[in-house]
Design a protein around this motif. Structure first.
Motif, mmCIF file in Angstrom:
data_model
loop_
_atom_site.group_PDB
_atom_site.id
_atom_site.type_symbol
_atom_site.label_atom_id
_atom_site.label_comp_id
_atom_site.label_asym_id
_atom_site.label_seq_id
_atom_site.Cartn_x
_atom_site.Cartn_y
_atom_site.Cartn_z
ATOM 1 N N VAL A 211 0.839 -1.204 0.000
ATOM 2 C CA VAL A 211 0.000 0.000 0.000
ATOM 3 C C VAL A 211 0.871 1.250 0.000
ATOM 4 C CG1 VAL A 211 -1.643 1.351 1.365
ATOM 5 C CG2 VAL A 211 -1.960 -1.111 1.116
ATOM 6 N N TYR A 212 1.943 1.225 0.800
ATOM 7 C CA TYR A 212 2.872 2.349 0.892
ATOM 8 C C TYR A 212 3.471 2.666 -0.480
ATOM 9 C CZ TYR A 212 6.587 5.168 3.149
ATOM 10 O OH TYR A 212 7.426 6.184 3.540
ATOM 11 N N LYS A 213 3.994 1.625 -1.147
ATOM 12 C CA LYS A 213 4.639 1.827 -2.452
ATOM 13 C C LYS A 213 3.637 2.280 -3.511
ATOM 14 C CE LYS A 213 8.583 -1.286 -1.895
ATOM 15 N NZ LYS A 213 9.259 -2.521 -2.386
ATOM 16 N N GLU A 214 2.449 1.686 -3.497
ATOM 17 C CA GLU A 214 1.432 2.074 -4.473
ATOM 18 C C GLU A 214 0.965 3.506 -4.241
ATOM 19 O OE1 GLU A 214 -1.600 -0.876 -4.182
ATOM 20 O OE2 GLU A 214 -0.514 -2.345 -5.427
ATOM 21 N N PHE A 215 0.885 3.900 -2.966
ATOM 22 C CA PHE A 215 0.464 5.264 -2.655
ATOM 23 C C PHE A 215 1.498 6.277 -3.147
ATOM 24 C CE2 PHE A 215 0.175 8.992 0.144
ATOM 25 C CZ PHE A 215 -1.149 9.352 -0.095
ATOM 26 N N GLU A 216 2.778 5.944 -3.004
ATOM 27 C CA GLU A 216 3.835 6.857 -3.454
ATOM 28 C C GLU A 216 3.806 7.077 -4.957
ATOM 29 O OE1 GLU A 216 7.567 7.448 -0.637
ATOM 30 O OE2 GLU A 216 7.707 5.617 -1.825
ATOM 31 N N LEU A 217 3.177 6.177 -5.686
ATOM 32 C CA LEU A 217 3.084 6.325 -7.138
ATOM 33 C C LEU A 217 1.885 7.172 -7.557
ATOM 34 C CD1 LEU A 217 3.987 2.692 -8.271
ATOM 35 C CD2 LEU A 217 5.444 4.713 -8.320
ATOM 36 N N GLN A 218 1.013 7.516 -6.604
ATOM 37 C CA GLN A 218 -0.131 8.361 -6.939
ATOM 38 C C GLN A 218 0.312 9.810 -7.108
ATOM 39 O OE1 GLN A 218 -3.559 7.936 -4.384
ATOM 40 N NE2 GLN A 218 -3.262 5.722 -4.157
ATOM 41 N N LYS A 219 -0.402 10.529 -7.964
ATOM 42 C CA LYS A 219 -0.033 11.911 -8.271
ATOM 43 C C LYS A 219 -0.067 12.809 -7.045
ATOM 44 C CE LYS A 219 -1.719 11.773 -13.056
ATOM 45 N NZ LYS A 219 -2.729 12.333 -14.000
ATOM 46 N N VAL A 220 -0.978 12.535 -6.120
ATOM 47 C CA VAL A 220 -1.119 13.393 -4.950
ATOM 48 C C VAL A 220 0.116 13.318 -4.053
ATOM 49 C CG1 VAL A 220 -2.237 11.700 -3.435
ATOM 50 C CG2 VAL A 220 -2.769 14.140 -3.189
ATOM 51 N N CYS A 221 0.826 12.192 -4.094
ATOM 52 C CA CYS A 221 2.039 12.005 -3.289
ATOM 53 C C CYS A 221 3.235 12.453 -4.126
ATOM 54 C CB CYS A 221 2.163 10.543 -2.864
ATOM 55 S SG CYS A 221 3.456 10.247 -1.645
ATOM 56 N N TYR A 222 3.393 13.762 -4.264
ATOM 57 C CA TYR A 222 4.379 14.298 -5.204
ATOM 58 C C TYR A 222 5.805 14.301 -4.653
ATOM 59 C CZ TYR A 222 4.152 18.791 -2.648
ATOM 60 O OH TYR A 222 4.206 19.767 -1.694
ATOM 61 N N LEU A 223 5.954 13.960 -3.371
ATOM 62 C CA LEU A 223 7.260 13.806 -2.727
ATOM 63 C C LEU A 223 7.301 12.427 -2.072
ATOM 64 C CD1 LEU A 223 7.404 17.259 -0.871
ATOM 65 C CD2 LEU A 223 8.612 16.681 -2.990
ATOM 66 N N PRO A 224 8.486 11.938 -1.678
ATOM 67 C CA PRO A 224 8.516 10.691 -0.905
ATOM 68 C C PRO A 224 7.590 10.819 0.309
ATOM 69 C CG PRO A 224 10.746 11.310 -1.550
ATOM 70 C CD PRO A 224 9.856 12.445 -1.960
ATOM 71 N N LEU A 225 6.823 9.778 0.586
ATOM 72 C CA LEU A 225 5.763 9.865 1.587
ATOM 73 C C LEU A 225 6.265 10.330 2.947
ATOM 74 C CD1 LEU A 225 2.854 9.446 2.496
ATOM 75 C CD2 LEU A 225 3.357 7.017 2.787
ATOM 76 N N ASN A 226 7.395 9.773 3.403
ATOM 77 C CA ASN A 226 7.841 10.133 4.753
ATOM 78 C C ASN A 226 8.301 11.585 4.846
ATOM 79 O OD1 ASN A 226 10.353 9.981 3.519
ATOM 80 N ND2 ASN A 226 10.971 8.099 4.562
ATOM 81 N N THR A 227 8.527 12.241 3.694
ATOM 82 C CA THR A 227 8.869 13.664 3.701
ATOM 83 C C THR A 227 7.745 14.489 4.304
ATOM 84 O OG1 THR A 227 10.176 13.372 1.678
ATOM 85 C CG2 THR A 227 9.553 15.612 2.238
#
Length: 570
Positions: free
Chosen positions: A174-190
């Motif tokens: 889920v984490y990796k797939e979410f990072e590929l979404q347009k809304v997650c324009y930076l690395p998630l933990n950022t």
């Protein structure tokens, strides 16, 4: 220099050739509206710098709230939908960030109301009663003190999220797939760093306001009191911010690097990452280097735990003794095309290392080896010649390496392991370089096939931009980047016409992100700026407008127009 396909996209019909903007294209096709405005429209006629500082607070607050929503709305939705996150982690994460999000929703509303009044009726301008922002800031900076305990737990949130991702395949997916979404324009933990970083922005903005006002101004006292309040908070959280930023960067590197484990430890700090060319038997080969140092924690004694090998990467145990040093220089090569991963080629312990300038690199009459900006690294039993892209890059690497080498003489050790090795090396032993340079062709093919299954990541991450632009970034650069985040509307000039396109632009993580409006959930395109120069247009550019700045990387040139002298300067 040729850019990777991910960096090549045409801006629009009027512009031919490739541009180092990331897709989707910033053009009419990409959804950005063309706006042929002659001048930016000012609702406020006053040329008061305080007004534009207040507008900067408003603009960056809008972006900040959107960044919080990446976690509080979008990521929550993703993990709830798949039931992917343990209940205790859900509680830890959202109980710490939800109250902060709710507070900033209210704060943004107050700032929007005040700016609307500031820009509003002539009566308000006549009395000047609404041409101030200090009272709003003072009230809210005092309220932020109440959230100190929440801010202090964000490194625990980051650590626990990383642990849970490692132990749960569902959460990792889920984490990796979410990072590929347009809304997650930076690395998630950022995004988990944003709340504490935002406090630093308030302090800097308030310092600017206090510097602008004279002591007799009606807004001066409130701004000074607000600055004092937020400085108390940032001083309390300074150590937490440093720890958070370092942890986030090491976590990002751990995900980008294939072939090394145990990179994230309390005693290790990120120092510099960047591209250098390493001298090999085949000539100069492009490599990505990562310099990490120790923070002086207790030494790791005994035998380091053997770690499972990366799938598909056959490693001869006799070739890969474990390095017991937390202070190391890692070097890598780019993974298979289409991924953002880098494969470890070797590592050099800093303890016992010498750094000696050698330019040209080798004593040969053949002119092909007379490469500029070279220097030689002498490790325990290994000599490496590398070349930087410019003299400045060479000096940066040499300065950081010399500093890290000096610190490593007195530092403590923490094991850094390459997977598949079970060799025990006593702590403090000067070890030879651990290298993967001699791997077989079959090993390379197998490594590439395993890389392909790890999913694609954003190509505008710092490590990928450094690789494409042949440059480097240090920890100090990251600190400067945090302090200089900006948001606001800019007009961008089309290449072959007099038209200007109005865009909402967010400047963060060494990159410009372009939106149609500040209400959009994700950017239309992005422009990584590492390697770019910023200047004012020359006469030959034919730009006859005020407040225009020019961005250039080799043949790629962009012109942007700001609404005021203050905004242009920022």
């Amino acid at each position: 220099m040729s850019l990777s396909p991910a960096f090549q996209v045409t801006l629009g019909p009027a512009e031919q050739g490739s541009s180092p903007l990331l897709s989707p294209a910033l053009s009419e096709v990409g959804g950005a509206k063309t706006d042929y405005e002659e001048e930016p429209k000012h609702k406020c006629t006053a040329a008061d710098e305080a007004y534009f500082i207040a507008k900067e607070i408003l603009a960056t607050e809008r972006t900040y709230l959107k960044d919080l929503e990446v976690i509080t709305v979008w990521f929550r939705s993703a993990v709830v939908k798949e039931d992917a996150m343990p209940a205790d982690l859900m509680t830890l994460l959202f109980s710490n960030i939800d109250p902060i999000y709710e507070f900033h929703r209210g704060f943004l509303h107050e700032v929007e109301q005040r700016l609307a009044l500031w820009e509003g009726s002539s009566n308000a301008h006549a009395t000047g009663s609404h041409q101030r922002i200090g009272d709003v800031l003072l009230r809210n900076m005092h309220q932020l003190k109440e959230f100190t305990s929440f801010f202090q737990r964000h490194d625990e949130v980051l650590t626990e999220l990383e642990k849970a991702t490692k132990h749960s395949k569902k959460l990792e997916t889920v984490y990796k797939e979410f990072e590929l979404q347009k809304v997650c324009y930076l690395p998630l933990n950022t995004f988990l760093l944003k709340p504490i970083q935002r406090l630093v922005h308030y302090r800097l903005l308030l310092s600017r306001l206090c510097g602008h006002y004279t002591p007799g101004h009606r807004d001066y006292a409130d701004c000074c009191d607000a600055l004092k309040a937020i400085t108390e908070v940032t001083s309390t959280l300074q150590h937490s911010l440093v720890r958070l930023e370092n942890l986030q960067k090491l976590t990002e590197l751990q995900r980008d690097l294939v072939g090394v484990e145990n990179l994230i430890t309390p005693s290790r700090e990120f120092i510099r990452e960047g591209c250098l060319h390493k001298l090999t038997r085949k000539g100069l080969q492009q490599r990505m280097f990562f310099l990490v140092g120790g923070l002086g924690s207790s030494a790791a004694g005994g035998c380091a735990n053997a770690l499972a090998p990366v799938d598909g990467l056959k490693v001869r145990r006799s070739q890969l003794p474990i390095s017991q040093f937390s202070d190391v220089l890692l070097y890598t090569s780019k993974g298979v095309s289409g991924t953002s991963h880098f494969r470890i080629r070797g590592l050099l312990p800093l303890r016992g290392m010498l750094l000696i300038v050698l330019d040209p690199p080798v004593e040969e009459s053949d002119s092909q080896w007379s490469v500029p900006h070279c220097f030689t690294i002498y490790a325990a039993q290994k000599t490496m010649v590398v070349a930087a892209s410019t003299r400045l890059e060479k000096e940066k690497w040499m300065r950081d390496l010399n500093t890290a080498i000096e610190a490593a003489k007195n530092g403590s050790d923490t094991s850094l392991a390459l997977p598949g090795s079970t060799v025990c090396t006593p702590p403090h032993r000067s070890s030879d370089e651990v290298s993967l340079e001699q791997e077989s062709e079959e090993d390379v093919r197998n490594a590439h096939s395993s890389l392909e299954g790890q999913g694609q990541h954003r190509a505008n991450t710092t490590v990928n931009v450094c690789w494409c632009r042949n440059t480097s970034v240090s920890r100090a650069d990251h600190v400067a980047a945090v302090e200089n985040q900006l948001s606001g509307y800019l007009l961008r000039k089309f290449k072959n016409s007099n038209g200007w396109q109005k865009l909402w632009v967010v400047f963060t993580n060494f990159c410009l992100f372009f939106y149609k409006t500040h209400q959009d959930d994700y950017p239309l395109a992005s422009l990584p700026l590492l390697g770019y120069s910023v200047s004012v247009p020359r006469a030959a550019d034919g730009i006859h407008k005020e407040h225009v700045f020019k961005l250039q990387f080799k043949s790629h040139i962009y012109f942007f127009r700001a609404e005021s002298k203050y905004t242009f300067g920022r």
